[in-house]
Scaffold this motif. Structure first.
Motif, short mmCIF file in Angstrom:
data_model
loop_
_atom_site.label_atom_id
_atom_site.label_comp_id
_atom_site.label_asym_id
_atom_site.label_seq_id
_atom_site.Cartn_x
_atom_site.Cartn_y
_atom_site.Cartn_z
N ALA A 95 0.49 -1.03 0.05
CA ALA A 95 -0.06 0.38 0.12
C ALA A 95 1.17 1.46 0.29
O ALA A 95 2.23 1.34 0.08
N ASP A 96 0.24 2.26 -0.45
CA ASP A 96 0.59 3.59 -0.97
C ASP A 96 0.96 4.20 0.25
O ASP A 96 0.32 5.48 0.55
N PHE A 97 1.63 3.96 1.90
CA PHE A 97 1.76 4.70 2.69
C PHE A 97 2.54 4.70 3.33
O PHE A 97 3.57 2.81 3.44
N ILE A 265 -8.02 6.13 16.37
CA ILE A 265 -8.68 6.36 15.08
C ILE A 265 -10.06 7.17 15.34
O ILE A 265 -10.80 6.41 16.63
N ARG A 266 -10.69 7.14 14.38
CA ARG A 266 -11.80 8.68 14.91
C ARG A 266 -13.56 7.15 13.93
O ARG A 266 -14.82 6.94 14.42
N ALA A 272 -7.06 1.72 8.10
CA ALA A 272 -6.08 0.86 6.85
C ALA A 272 -5.05 1.97 6.33
O ALA A 272 -3.95 1.72 6.07
N THR A 273 -4.76 2.87 7.34
CA THR A 273 -3.67 3.43 6.81
C THR A 273 -2.84 4.19 8.43
O THR A 273 -1.79 4.87 8.18
N MET A 311 1.69 -5.71 11.25
CA MET A 311 1.26 -5.03 9.70
C MET A 311 0.29 -6.56 9.08
O MET A 311 0.22 -6.48 8.05
N GLY A 312 -0.64 -6.86 9.46
CA GLY A 312 -1.35 -7.64 9.50
C GLY A 312 -1.16 -9.24 8.57
O GLY A 312 -2.07 -10.21 8.49
N LYS A 313 0.19 -9.62 9.89
CA LYS A 313 0.51 -10.63 9.50
C LYS A 313 0.89 -11.42 10.91
O LYS A 313 1.33 -10.52 12.08
#
Length: 397
Positions: A95-97, A265-266, A272-273, A311-313
């Motif tokens: 992903a782009d971040f 987060i709100r 996702a970011t 990171m999701g793993k």
């Protein structure tokens, strides 16, 4: 099309603990990347080889895992009583971040060694032989880390007999002290260790149901849940989790619910970011298992089992910052981590992870009815793997 030469940027590739990343001195970066912003992010992404829809980072320095998709920027510190500022970027693989929301405990080890290698520590403080204490300001979360780095002949000693599960070869031991590691995830030094005020919360998780959870912000914001509530026994290795898309989705739902409850987060969409924080870890009472190397871990050699997502793993070992969270939570009677370890009062805990075991300690106290953690301690090692320069296409900046 006019061909431009690639940018050549001095860099050092280092292992720290069970992670590795590309280290930069701030002054060596191109001017546009010396300050936070899109130019810096683009540069680090291109160095690592992200975003890569193939998930391999073939055209960069990354290793296509959360443990190897990392960059570090180190600079002399203007903060009194500190040697260096250490800024950590977790580069998303596909992903782009770049996530700047937390620290990497493993690379904190390498940051101390790199500070000496880079000439940022007064030679008089380094000395000829012995231990050099490097005072690090962790700029992501605004915390102090002390790295006790062994020195031989005025240089960082890298060879040694310290063994760390998850790292194949022995090296010199570096002891890390995380001072006042409780944080709200936004660099607020006054952040509460338990942001909800509860040792155990009840989370309503979409697609999963109701779960008990301990939400803590020591080291890194972490959501602890019981392995049994997810259908696990705490001895799982990476293939059991990372190859199961349904399991990954459920664990991400737990992370999102925890992030919302912690106020990180709100909206659920923001998760996702913000993949680096919070972490999700599931705990279980001690139980024998075979680590990923085949090494047998006996139930009597550990206090509990912990498995953590990064990171999701499922992480191949244990993140250093999550280890701080484990130590702090284990020291507070009544948390899920403490109960899985057998309850009671403790200042040291030894837990099992996919690669083996780890011993960590924490000092906690109640002040005005609030739990605080003043110090967490663990041992790691670090080593330079390569030094020289990285190259990126000139069009990156």
């Amino acid at each position: 099309m006019t061909a431009l030469p690639q940018l050549r940027i001095p860099a050092t590739y280092m292992r720290g603990g069970t992670s590795k990343g590309v280290f930069f001195r701030l002054e060596d970066l191109p001017p546009a990347a010396r300050v936070p912003g899109p130019a810096r992010d683009r540069l680090l992404q291109r160095v690592i080889g992200s975003p890569d829809p193939y998930g391999k980072q073939t055209d960069g320095m990354g290793g296509a895992t959360s443990s190897t998709s990392k960059c570090v920027i180190v600079s002399p510190s203007s903060r009194p009583g500190h040697d260096v500022d250490y800024l950590y970027g977790q580069v998303s693989i596909d992903a782009d971040f770049v996530d700047w929301s937390g620290n990497c405990g493993n690379l904190s080890t390498a940051a101390g060694a790199f500070a000496i290698h880079a000439g940022y520590v007064d030679p008089a403080s380094v000395g000829a032989d012995g231990l050099c204490t490097v005072r690090i300001w962790q700029a992501n979360i605004g915390k102090t880390i002390l790295a006790h780095v062994p020195v031989s002949g005025g240089q960082v000693q890298e060879d040694g007999d310290f063994e760390l599960d998850g790292v194949t070869f022995p090296a010199a031991e570096i002891v890390l002290e995380f001072l006042d590691p409780a944080d709200d995830g936004e660099g607020d030094a006054g952040g509460a260790m338990f942001p909800t005020g509860q040792l155990v919360d009840t989370l309503e998780v979409a697609g999963v149901g109701t779960l008990q959870a301990t939400l803590i912000t020591a080291g890194i914001p972490t959501v602890f849940v019981n392995a049994a509530d997810l259908g696990y026994d705490g001895t799982e290795l990476q293939p059991a989790i990372n190859g199961d898309t349904t399991a990954l989705a459920r664990l991400e739902a737990v992370r999102v619910a925890g992030a919302l409850r912690m106020g990180l987060i709100r909206t659920a969409a923001e998760a996702a970011t913000r993949q680096h924080t919070p972490k999700v870890a599931f705990v279980a009472p001690s139980r024998a298992y075979a680590a990923s190397s085949g090494k047998a871990v006996a139930a009597e050699d550990i206090d509990l089992n912990v498995r953590a997502m990064s990171m999701g793993k499922l992480h191949h070992a244990m993140m250093g910052t999550a280890s701080v969270a484990i130590a702090a939570a284990a020291a507070v009677p009544g948390t899920l981590v403490n109960l899985a370890a057998g309850g009671g009062v403790r200042d040291v805990v030894r837990f099992g992870h996919p690669s083996g075991t780890l011993r960590v300690g924490a000092t906690v106290a109640q002040v005005d009815g609030q739990w605080t953690v003043t110090r967490a301690v663990m041992s790691r090692s670090a080593r330079i793997l390569m030094e020289g320069a990285v190259r990126v296409p000139a069009a990156t900046l």
